[in-house]
Design a protein around this motif. Structure first.
Motif, short mmCIF file in Angstrom:
data_model
loop_
_atom_site.label_atom_id
_atom_site.label_comp_id
_atom_site.label_asym_id
_atom_site.label_seq_id
_atom_site.Cartn_x
_atom_site.Cartn_y
_atom_site.Cartn_z
N ALA A 51 0.82 -1.22 0.00
CA ALA A 51 0.00 0.00 0.00
C ALA A 51 0.85 1.26 0.00
CB ALA A 51 -0.92 -0.01 1.21
N THR A 52 2.07 1.17 -0.50
CA THR A 52 2.94 2.34 -0.62
C THR A 52 2.47 3.23 -1.76
OG1 THR A 52 4.40 1.30 -2.22
CG2 THR A 52 4.89 0.92 0.11
N PRO A 53 3.00 4.45 -1.89
CA PRO A 53 2.80 5.20 -3.14
C PRO A 53 3.30 4.37 -4.33
CG PRO A 53 3.69 6.64 -1.45
CD PRO A 53 3.74 5.24 -0.88
N HIS A 54 2.71 4.58 -5.50
CA HIS A 54 3.04 3.69 -6.63
C HIS A 54 4.49 3.79 -7.08
CE1 HIS A 54 0.27 7.02 -8.04
NE2 HIS A 54 1.40 7.42 -8.56
N LEU B 232 5.11 2.38 -11.85
CA LEU B 232 5.26 3.64 -12.56
C LEU B 232 5.09 3.46 -14.06
CD1 LEU B 232 8.28 5.52 -10.91
CD2 LEU B 232 5.83 6.05 -10.72
N ASN B 233 5.50 2.32 -14.59
CA ASN B 233 5.45 2.11 -16.03
C ASN B 233 5.33 0.63 -16.36
OD1 ASN B 233 8.20 1.05 -15.95
ND2 ASN B 233 8.84 3.19 -15.74
N ALA B 234 5.13 0.33 -17.62
CA ALA B 234 4.92 -1.05 -18.04
C ALA B 234 6.16 -1.91 -17.84
CB ALA B 234 4.48 -1.09 -19.51
N ARG B 235 7.34 -1.32 -17.99
CA ARG B 235 8.57 -2.09 -17.79
C ARG B 235 8.63 -2.65 -16.38
NH1 ARG B 235 12.80 -0.61 -15.28
NH2 ARG B 235 12.32 1.61 -15.47
N GLU B 236 8.36 -1.80 -15.38
CA GLU B 236 8.35 -2.27 -14.00
C GLU B 236 7.28 -3.33 -13.77
OE1 GLU B 236 10.05 1.69 -11.64
OE2 GLU B 236 7.96 1.07 -11.38
N GLY C 156 0.88 13.47 -10.18
CA GLY C 156 0.03 13.82 -11.31
C GLY C 156 -1.31 13.11 -11.23
N ALA C 157 -2.23 13.58 -12.07
CA ALA C 157 -3.58 13.01 -12.06
C ALA C 157 -3.64 11.63 -12.68
CB ALA C 157 -4.53 13.95 -12.81
N LEU C 158 -2.80 11.36 -13.66
CA LEU C 158 -2.96 10.16 -14.48
C LEU C 158 -2.81 8.87 -13.69
CD1 LEU C 158 -3.47 9.02 -17.33
CD2 LEU C 158 -0.98 8.98 -17.63
N LEU C 159 -1.69 8.68 -13.01
CA LEU C 159 -1.47 7.41 -12.33
C LEU C 159 -2.34 7.27 -11.09
CD1 LEU C 159 2.32 6.49 -12.56
CD2 LEU C 159 0.46 6.16 -14.19
#
Length: 335
Positions: free
Chosen positions: A74-77, A102-106, A175-178
């Motif tokens: 439950a950490t920040p992403h 954060l991204n698809a690679r991760e 940001g709003a997106l993630l």
């Protein structure tokens, strides 16, 4: 495991961790065995609040605890890759908050690690486990509104959020997106799958995170989805799905609805309402119940929140960020 409680570890002690713990406490077949934070003080306070037996002042100790069946991350992403990866490396099963990474690679790295270890892994996309969302998807899949033509979904908070807030911090995936946009994108892809093309525009902050983003997703079938997220304006948080034979409207709070309305050509509108037995609309119990069901069945992923779907959503979020020019620290190559 079928004859005993599922033993949970909770990694992090913020607001969403507390909400999840409160719902776990009410599940008769769940037990919160341990909690961990970056320091011991917050972990002990959290443990006392929820009656948890063990508190750790570091993540590694929780990951190494063999008396835990599954860890809720439950950490920040921005920390999901590290936290979930640590638990998977140690052989733990994992439920990880969204945005998944954060991204698809991760995300691909975590999925590969889970498959290598034979561990269960699921994104905590509680919307997909909501009984009404499952009913809505079943209606769409059964052809209740014909072929899907358009999807709309929006999620916005009024703010304002100060520059020091995590939603404005690139290092925390701000940001709003993630934080918010993951819901409209996931809603569209639940019904239509991964889009063939992505267009997007955004308003960026001085810190170069998105304050407001709009995207148009398109599919080879001709279907379109308009999705919007914002941390500078409180939107209606509605969603709708229009097909060749009708429409479904979620009037508010689409990601945890208490009702939706089915409109079909030549028929009176039909309202579907959340069963009071399913708990309040804000309950996280359904995703916890799905994790425990899957673990008892020996499954390594959930059919409600499949890993391929999570990866597809992360690819779409990457594509949106590429088009609006948002990149987080440490992303050395285009995502």
């Amino acid at each position: 495991m079928a004859e005993r409680n599922v033993r949970w570890g909770i990694l992090a002690t913020g607001g969403i961790a507390a909400a999840f713990a409160a719902d776990l406490v009410d599940l008769p077949d769940a037990e919160i065995a341990a909690v961990a934070s970056r320091s011991l003080g917050p972990a002990r306070v959290f443990a006392e609040r929820f009656g948890i037996g063990r508190a750790y002042g570091d993540w590694a100790s929780l990951a190494a605890d063999e008396d835990i069946d599954v860890v809720y991350v439950a950490t920040p992403h921005s920390a999901h890759r590290a936290a979930a990866g640590l638990c998977l490396e140690a052989g733990r099963n994992v439920l990880c908050e969204k945005a998944f990474t954060l991204n698809a690679r991760e995300a691909e790295e975590l999925v590969a690690l889970a498959k290598e270890r034979g561990s269960f892994l699921m994104e905590a996309m509680w919307m997909y486990c909501n009984p009404l969302i499952r009913r809505l998807k079943a209606l769409v899949d059964d052809g209740a509104i014909g072929e899907v033509r358009t999807v709309h979904a929006d999620f916005g908070l009024a703010g304002p959020f100060p520059s020091a807030h995590r939603l404005r911090d690139p290092a925390q995936g701000g940001g709003a997106l993630l934080d918010l946009g993951v819901y409209p994108v996931s809603f569209a892809q639940l019904l239509l799958g991964e889009p063939a093309d992505v267009l997007a525009r955004a308003v960026l902050s001085d810190e170069c995170v998105d304050l407001q983003t709009g995207a148009l997703l398109s599919w080879e079938s001709g279907a379109l989805a308009s999705v919007h997220c914002s941390v500078v304006g409180g939107t209606a948080n509605t969603a709708s799905v229009t097909g060749s034979l009708g429409r479904i409207d979620i009037p508010t709070g689409f990601f945890h609805p208490d009702r939706f309305v089915l409109h079909r050509d030549g028929r009176d509108p039909e309202e579907f309402v959340l069963d009071p037995a399913d708990g309040p609309r804000t309950s996280l119990r359904h995703e916890a119940t799905e994790v425990m069901r899957a673990l008892r069945a020996g499954e390594t992923e959930s059919p409600l929140v499949p890993l391929d779907g999570t990866l597809a959503v992360m690819r779409t979020l990457d594509a949106i960020r590429e088009r609006i020019g948002v990149r987080y620290p440490g992303e050395a190559v285009p995502v």
